[in-house]
Design a protein around this motif. Sequence first.
Motif, PDB file in Angstrom:
ATOM      1  N   THR A 443      85.285 -19.880 101.366  1.00 41.42           N
ATOM      2  CA  THR A 443      85.346 -21.389 100.660  1.00 41.42           C
ATOM      3  C   THR A 443      86.719 -21.604 100.240  1.00 41.42           C
ATOM      4  O   THR A 443      87.638 -22.509 100.476  1.00 41.42           O
ATOM      5  CB  THR A 443      84.352 -21.642  99.750  1.00 41.42           C
ATOM      6  N   LEU A 444      87.388 -20.668  99.332  1.00 42.64           N
ATOM      7  CA  LEU A 444      88.557 -20.500  98.831  1.00 42.64           C
ATOM      8  C   LEU A 444      89.605 -20.127 100.003  1.00 42.64           C
ATOM      9  O   LEU A 444      90.694 -20.919  99.845  1.00 42.64           O
ATOM     10  CB  LEU A 444      88.796 -19.550  97.754  1.00 42.64           C
ATOM     11  N   LEU A 445      89.244 -19.277 100.985  1.00 40.94           N
ATOM     12  CA  LEU A 445      90.261 -19.375 102.042  1.00 40.94           C
ATOM     13  C   LEU A 445      90.548 -20.394 102.818  1.00 40.94           C
ATOM     14  O   LEU A 445      91.626 -20.991 103.067  1.00 40.94           O
ATOM     15  CB  LEU A 445      89.828 -18.273 102.842  1.00 40.94           C
ATOM     16  N   SER A 446      89.227 -21.454 102.837  1.00 37.88           N
ATOM     17  CA  SER A 446      89.485 -22.692 103.823  1.00 37.88           C
ATOM     18  C   SER A 446      90.333 -23.584 103.124  1.00 37.88           C
ATOM     19  O   SER A 446      90.993 -24.325 103.623  1.00 37.88           O
ATOM     20  CB  SER A 446      87.943 -23.160 103.932  1.00 37.88           C
ATOM     21  N   LEU A 447      89.897 -23.729 101.528  1.00 32.86           N
ATOM     22  CA  LEU A 447      90.650 -24.821 100.573  1.00 32.86           C
ATOM     23  C   LEU A 447      92.149 -24.190 100.626  1.00 32.86           C
ATOM     24  O   LEU A 447      92.992 -25.104 100.586  1.00 32.86           O
ATOM     25  CB  LEU A 447      89.987 -24.676  99.435  1.00 32.86           C
ATOM     26  N   THR A 448      92.274 -23.101 100.316  1.00 33.15           N
ATOM     27  CA  THR A 448      93.633 -22.652 100.253  1.00 33.15           C
ATOM     28  C   THR A 448      94.527 -22.769 101.498  1.00 33.15           C
ATOM     29  O   THR A 448      95.634 -23.381 101.485  1.00 33.15           O
ATOM     30  CB  THR A 448      93.795 -21.180  99.862  1.00 33.15           C
ATOM     31  N   ALA A 449      93.807 -22.492 102.808  1.00 29.12           N
ATOM     32  CA  ALA A 449      94.578 -22.681 104.052  1.00 29.12           C
ATOM     33  C   ALA A 449      95.040 -24.260 104.138  1.00 29.12           C
ATOM     34  O   ALA A 449      96.148 -24.724 104.472  1.00 29.12           O
ATOM     35  CB  ALA A 449      93.980 -22.411 105.209  1.00 29.12           C
ATOM     36  N   ASN A 450      94.235 -25.310 103.540  1.00 31.02           N
ATOM     37  CA  ASN A 450      94.596 -26.539 103.945  1.00 31.02           C
ATOM     38  C   ASN A 450      95.749 -26.918 102.773  1.00 31.02           C
ATOM     39  O   ASN A 450      96.576 -27.808 103.157  1.00 31.02           O
ATOM     40  CB  ASN A 450      93.248 -27.460 103.396  1.00 31.02           C
ATOM     41  N   VAL A 451      95.807 -26.380 101.667  1.00 30.80           N
ATOM     42  CA  VAL A 451      96.759 -26.336 100.828  1.00 30.80           C
ATOM     43  C   VAL A 451      98.024 -26.307 101.369  1.00 30.80           C
ATOM     44  O   VAL A 451      99.165 -26.918 101.448  1.00 30.80           O
ATOM     45  CB  VAL A 451      96.684 -25.860  99.539  1.00 30.80           C
TER      46      VAL A 451
END
Length: 869
Positions: A443-451
């Motif tokens: 989840t954090l990888l997904s959100l960080t990638a979007n950032v």
Amino acid sequence: MKHTLKRYTLAPLALSFWIPLLIMLAYFAYRHMAPFGTSSILTVDLGQQYIDQFAAFKHTLLQHPSSFFYSFSNALGGDMLGEWAYYLMSPFNLIFLMVPNASLPSAILLVTVLKFGAAGLSMAYLLQKLHLQQHYYVTLFAVNYALSGWFIANDLNLLWLDTVILLPLVILALERLFYQQSWWQYSLLLGASIICNYYIGYMVAIFIVLYFSWRLTWPNIKHRWLILRRFIISSAIGGGLSAWLILPTYFQLKLGKTQYNSDFSFKFDNNPLHLLFKLIPGSFNFDQMQNGQANFYVSAFVLITLIAFFTTRVIKLRVKIGAFLLLAFLILATTWAPLTLLFHGFQYPVWYPYRFSFLISFFVIYLAAISWQPTWRPRLMTITTLLIIFSAIAIYATLSDAKINYINRSSIALFIGLALLTLAQFTFKVHDKFWLPILVGLTLLSLTANVVFTLDNFSYLTNTEYQNTIKALTADKKFLKKDTSWYRVAQTFQRTRGDGMMFDYYGGAHFSSALPKSTPTFFGNFGQPDGDNYVVYSNGSILSDALLGMKYIITPNGQDNGDAGQPSQHLIGFRPDTSNYSLKATTSTTNIYQNHNALPIAFAANSGALNTKMLYNNPLQNQGNLWQGLTGDSTSPVDTDNFQKAIGHNVKAPTTITNAIITRQNASQPASLDLQFTPTTNDSYYLTIGSGLDIKNFDLLINGKVITQFSSYRHTVIVNLNSNAKNKLQTITFRMKDTQTLALSNVTLYHVDNNRIADDASELKQNSLKITKRSERHIQGTITTTSTKPLIMTTIPSVAGWHIAVDGKTVKADKVANYFIGIKTKPGRHTISMTYTPPFLWLGLAITIIATVILVIFSNLSIAKKVTT
């Protein structure tokens, strides 16, 4: 055991705050943004508009509180309460009080990451208090809200974030209406949401009505009519708490934004299928910022768990149908014109489209959190359906990749990879040591990638560039503050249109969504660049300088090193007529000239000024006519001149210049037109250029030197040509760029009688207002009018809110040039008092006081009831 339980309860809240904060902080540090390096967080409106408002916030609270209501740094003067309501009511702004202007980029970065953390915390608090999730699963959902696509796409729009942060708390308080008699918390939070930003608060209010309507349909709810009545009353109280700010703001909006109408239709503004691309990380870029689609990105974890809401048997069918309809309504509003206009106050936004799409992210996360439990396992059919959906999105995105510039193969591959890996986690049994950490990691990888993918699409102002301009203007301000009289300042360079706000002087330019329509109309009539939300005093003349009280003119002195941010790199105008002014100070990079012809803020003038009509696209004639009216002379100080010769280079020279069209003869060769004239006096000469002659299509040269002008104009503007050039041949060149034709729209030559301006200004200043008391919203003094000059002329914009008293008696003002306050008097010595109070402020305050009294009474009764119970 109790202490352990408390720590276990607080830990998810703490993590929900710190995780989004640290992710954003790490990204900004990676981009070397101040204080971590030579870059800065400033980009687009944050660097061009908001930062100047934040500086004004400081000046208001620390130096002159009256500018909360009115400021002469707002163009030529304007209401500020409406600006505060939109830009500056965030409590986070108090951090800016602690730093100098030079450190504002670092302070803005701190405020930004704190707001991301606060969003995660508020969402976590809602989920925990409603017992929708437990333990660290709270954080899993909460960080999705704080790092959702809307927050990342709008990280620079700090003024919108507070209300979105408060949304989960408003929903929590609203939920209490269904189970408790107490409603004061909902009223208080609703009022706070509107006060923080009325625009986003309006969108939240629409959602609240929709949410409450859906929530009222749930089974096992008793006393629905009582709850409905409680909701209506408490919502009204919440609105009443904000009335002191909203009613005056509404009045200002009627003067500005609401006068620009959007065409109504039943069309779809974009391809609804393209909304699927917004589920791909990084699906946002500069083009999307200007005219894109809604941003509601959340991780695959939330998208998968959302299925649980619609498949679980625990939730009643009518609740599912209602949720589906509400979600469909929100999504439809991102593409269907009528609903889009509804959410944006019936007016299409300028840039940053679909500003309400945070509601989609919130509701999706909320629905998923309502139903999902760690023990949930999707059925084979559900897994198959999700696989088909994810694969279809990836395939569709891949096929569209060549046409869509905000996604690419890497982001598509990451989307499908993370979606499949996340889906795979739901096929395994729960293992506390591995399952949750893996899910959190994905989840954090997904959100960080979007950032990273999103924000990497943008360029940012370097901190060095910002510091160079700040240093130059700070040096100028040190000189200007020595003069304590009332005056305005013109510039031939600027960092932004808000330099006056940043450095607390009266600059004659402004950039604001709350700008009244009359201000750009006047600036356009006076030959200055203008737009719906900005005005710039970049094309002044010796005549307009005198009329508007431009006592000082700041220009680059050519001594800087040419680095980014230096005054020479921020030119917006060419002012050779400053040779008629006195050089008063020189800094390391600028010269400051004093204009002895500058008129005061109020002076006695001929009543003929009241008859001045503003002509469309005739700025120098407008200036001359106004001057003629003020002085009572029979002629204008402005005369038209003729060009002596036109020489075409790869174009045919026209015999009549004004509105002629020139065409490149050989399409592959350079083309230009020279216009020559020889001044017969040492007066100041000017050229007018109409909006049909777009500056992007040509270079303007004067005697072989390229002249830098402001980058856009929608009315005829004035170009300064020369001064003190008697008997010297002057050549004006229109050098075509890529275009094949140029329309010489309103290209006309003028000159202004400098000696007459000086003599008339000296005469007008003899009967000036002698100011005895002043603040930003109040001016008091004495003035003597005569039989030939019975009119008190001011250069204060005429708007509702000004209360004017002459010799202690209230008088009604007239308008001069359809813009300025003029006051008729009888000849003699008068005491004048002018005070500005935002219209509807007292009515709004009365409503707020009543709402506050009701709130206090009922909150005390509620507390007393709980204590008794």
